[in-house]
Design an enzyme around this catalytic site. Structure first.
Site, PDB file in Angstrom:
ATOM      1  N   ASN A   1      -6.049   1.069  -8.246  1.00 19.31           N
ATOM      2  CA  ASN A   1      -6.005  -0.141  -6.765  1.00 19.31           C
ATOM      3  C   ASN A   1      -6.365  -1.077  -7.648  1.00 19.31           C
ATOM      4  OD1 ASN A   1      -6.169  -1.103  -4.318  1.00 19.31           O
ATOM      5  ND2 ASN A   1      -8.351  -0.282  -3.897  1.00 19.31           N
TER       6      ASN A   1
ATOM      7  N   HIS B   1     -13.413   2.721   5.511  1.00 21.23           N
ATOM      8  CA  HIS B   1     -12.147   1.927   5.152  1.00 21.23           C
ATOM      9  C   HIS B   1     -11.653   1.036   6.483  1.00 21.23           C
ATOM     10  CE1 HIS B   1     -10.978   4.996   2.094  1.00 21.23           C
ATOM     11  NE2 HIS B   1     -10.833   3.987   1.637  1.00 21.23           N
TER      12      HIS B   1
ATOM     13  N   TYR C   1       0.816  -1.104   0.023  1.00 27.88           N
ATOM     14  CA  TYR C   1      -0.083   0.081  -0.121  1.00 27.88           C
ATOM     15  C   TYR C   1       0.766   1.131  -0.163  1.00 27.88           C
ATOM     16  CZ  TYR C   1      -4.053  -2.916   1.488  1.00 27.88           C
ATOM     17  OH  TYR C   1      -5.052  -3.497   1.535  1.00 27.88           O
TER      18      TYR C   1
ATOM     19  N   TYR D   1      -7.422 -10.365   2.086  1.00 30.64           N
ATOM     20  CA  TYR D   1      -8.301  -9.294   2.074  1.00 30.64           C
ATOM     21  C   TYR D   1      -8.874  -9.068   0.747  1.00 30.64           C
ATOM     22  CZ  TYR D   1     -10.166  -4.668   2.004  1.00 30.64           C
ATOM     23  OH  TYR D   1     -10.597  -3.648   1.748  1.00 30.64           O
ATOM     24  N   LYS D   2      -7.971  -9.553  -0.170  1.00 29.68           N
ATOM     25  CA  LYS D   2      -8.346  -9.302  -1.630  1.00 29.68           C
ATOM     26  C   LYS D   2      -8.953 -10.712  -2.020  1.00 29.68           C
ATOM     27  CE  LYS D   2      -5.114  -5.729  -2.717  1.00 29.68           C
ATOM     28  NZ  LYS D   2      -5.729  -4.762  -2.998  1.00 29.68           N
TER      29      LYS D   2
ATOM     30  N   GLU E   1      -9.149  -0.676 -10.500  1.00 25.33           N
ATOM     31  CA  GLU E   1      -9.796   0.572 -10.260  1.00 25.33           C
ATOM     32  C   GLU E   1      -8.841   1.683 -10.567  1.00 25.33           C
ATOM     33  OE1 GLU E   1     -12.598  -1.306  -6.572  1.00 25.33           O
ATOM     34  OE2 GLU E   1     -11.074   0.183  -6.123  1.00 25.33           O
TER      35      GLU E   1
ATOM     36  N   ARG F   1      -5.394   7.675  -8.643  1.00 28.14           N
ATOM     37  CA  ARG F   1      -4.642   6.574  -8.390  1.00 28.14           C
ATOM     38  C   ARG F   1      -5.267   5.385  -8.974  1.00 28.14           C
ATOM     39  NH1 ARG F   1      -6.607   3.593  -3.694  1.00 28.14           N
ATOM     40  NH2 ARG F   1      -4.709   2.864  -3.132  1.00 28.14           N
TER      41      ARG F   1
END
Lengths: 356, 198
Positions: A225, A193, A37, A316-317, A265, A223
């Protein structure tokens, strides 16, 4: 160039495909051979010709089919589009921003004729020709945010700014990476978040919020993601997770190249003039592993990133269980050669895969 | 003990406080069950002279003790839902400077907070104190139905019947935590339910 809009589906028979043009302009999200990140913001002021960065709101070959998929999602679940009562003005701000940007950036596809507050909007790909009164909700078939975001690819979060924070007070969310607008509506930046691991402790959200609170009119930011999705399913919502979650178990070594997609994204951020709200478009691009690895640099790099990703992030993903199969597949596209810096495909300069 | 130390959690999860009497002429208390004890701990004759207490016993026997505080108004409701019209009226009649105090279970505090916020009171200005049951009010993300007083993880949605796991992600607007199908990626593989804080 004239865009050839594809007639395709993002559900059931999944006829979605990327053309060669779409593959080579895919926003590959890894600028180096590893990922962690960061507050990876930059100004959103165009980019290389033909890239997804070039226009303020990118329109591509999937536009018409994506809008059809959005309409299906909304018919099934109208709560995917919500706006708290104080956000209507921000909805008009957003409508103006998109209509002006698209009519300037794609004059052959979209036209906006303004005569005072009497506006005529022509959307050729979707066959729309509407005349309405700007700032008069009764002259549109939907609220202003819903009206324009039914005609614009990507999810939209419209964030109110108060108390030195941003509040998720309106949105159109049908192509999300597994989060619920209905649940998160009304939350502040830290609250929505909250489920993201590690990034809070790293101070990512404090710094990102400071940056976003200071975004000015006419100076948007962006950005990238990313996550992973099995099948080109746009609507990976928690609402429907009890239906689509099982698709993750359908991967086999034979079908993984076609079924496993990298989901990227393109997040952009625009200040809105009347409401001082911030609009946060989240545009989803999908590309199969099979197509991605036709770009030799991306094949090498994707293998290394997936291999070295910390387990919390892979969990998490949502792909930790499939990671071993992904690595078996991707390793055949990694010959160990170094990769050039940056996200671009570098087709002219990167060496082709050396077959082992 | 009616107090519970909640383990550290994510940033959407509410953090409950300890009630303190604040200066002001008007005070609105909403409490259920053991929440009465938090009111008893802060009550003074001065405070009670300007107080309206809405209390839902849910089987606890503190109503008489609260009545004995002689608040300006006292209401004992048979359920939270039955008390909502009165709560809304109290908020509608609120004067500038009204202090709001919520005590008891997360479900009742959360719902009363949503009413107060809807009436225009910022959530940061509302005092809370958790007492009693640690059961959660859960929203099923799939069918949107609310299941009250959930004590185990996973649990069965009272509306659609799916087996849901209990997240810490919390919506103040819905006054609920999020429940998500636990066996979505392996249908029928539902772990044995355990207490949420076990």
């Amino acid at each position: 160039m004239t865009i050839q809009f594809r007639d395709e589906t993002f559900r059931d028979d999944y006829t979605f495909r990327n053309s060669r043009w779409a593959i080579e302009r895919f926003p590959f999200p890894f600028h180096e051979d590893s990922f962690m990140y960061s507050v990876n913001m930059e100004q959103h002021r165009g980019g290389p010709a033909g890239s997804v960065y070039e226009k303020r709101f990118d329109v591509d070959e999937h536009y018409v089919s994506e809008m059809r998929d959005r309409a299906l999602v909304l018919a099934e679940d109208p709560l995917r589009c919500q706006s708290l009562p104080h956000m209507t003005l921000a909805g008009w701000d957003l409508l103006e921003l998109i209509m002006v940007a698209k009519s300037e950036d794609y004059p052959d596809l979209f036209q906006l004729h303004r005569d005072g507050d009497r506006w005529r909007w022509v959307n050729r790909p979707l066959g729309i020709d509407d005349t309405f009164t700007f700032l008069d909700d009764t002259t549109l078939p939907h609220g202003p945010m819903e009206y324009i975001t039914r005609q614009t690819q990507g999810d939209f979060c419209v964030l109110d700014q108060r108390d030195d924070n941003l509040w998720m007070d309106a949105g159109m969310v049908t192509t999300q990476a597994d989060w619920s607008l209905d649940f998160d509506l009304g939350m502040n930046f830290f609250e929505w978040h909250a489920p993201v691991p590690k990034a809070h402790e790293m101070g990512i959200f404090q710094r990102a919020l400071k940056f976003l609170l200071n975004i000015q009119q006419g100076a948007p930011a962006r950005r990238l993601n990313w996550t992973m999705t099995v099948n080109p399913l746009l609507d990976t919502s928690p609402e429907n997770y009890h239906r689509w979650g099982i698709q993750k178990t359908t991967l086999t070594p034979e079908n993984i190249g076609r079924k496993q997609h990298l989901r990227v994204e393109l997040q952009t951020f625009f200040r809105l003039p009347r409401s001082n709200a911030l609009v946060f478009p989240i545009r989803c691009y999908l590309c199969s592993f099979e197509d991605l690895t036709t770009v030799s640099k991306w094949g090498r790099r994707l293998h290394r990133v997936v291999r070295d990703l910390p387990v919390e992030l892979a969990t998490y993903k949502g792909f930790v269980d499939n990671r071993p199969m992904m690595l078996d597949y991707l390793s055949q596209f990694d010959d160990g050669l170094p990769t050039s810096p940056g996200i671009w495909p570098d087709l002219e300069t990167e060496p082709p895969l050396r077959m082992g | 003990m009616t107090k519970f130390d909640f383990p550290p959690s994510i940033k959407s999860r509410p953090v409950w406080g300890t009630l303190q009497a604040r200066p002001g002429r008007h005070h609105l208390f909403v409490a259920d069950a053991e929440g009465a004890q938090a009111i008893l701990d802060v009550a003074t004759p001065d405070l009670m002279a300007g107080s309206h207490i809405i209390y839902v016993p849910r089987g606890a026997d503190h109503a008489d003790a609260l009545r004995a505080l002689e608040p300006a108004q006292f209401h004992e409701g048979p359920s939270y839902a039955a008390s909502v019209p009165r709560l809304r009226r109290a908020l509608q009649d609120a004067k500038m400077g009204l202090q709001v105090y919520l005590a008891g279970t997360e479900g009742v505090m959360g719902q009363a907070m949503a009413e107060a916020v809807a009436a225009g009171i910022p959530h940061t200005a509302i005092q809370t104190e958790h007492r009693g049951s640690t059961a959660r009010r859960m929203q099923c993300v799939h069918c949107k139905g609310i299941t009250e007083d959930v004590e185990t993880d996973p649990f069965v949605c009272a509306h659609c019947g799916l087996n849901l796991f209990v997240r810490d992600h919390y919506s103040r607007r819905l006054a609920a935590y999020q429940g998500v199908r636990v066996d979505a990626e392996d249908h029928g593989n539902v772990p044995e339910p355990r207490g949420i804080y076990e």
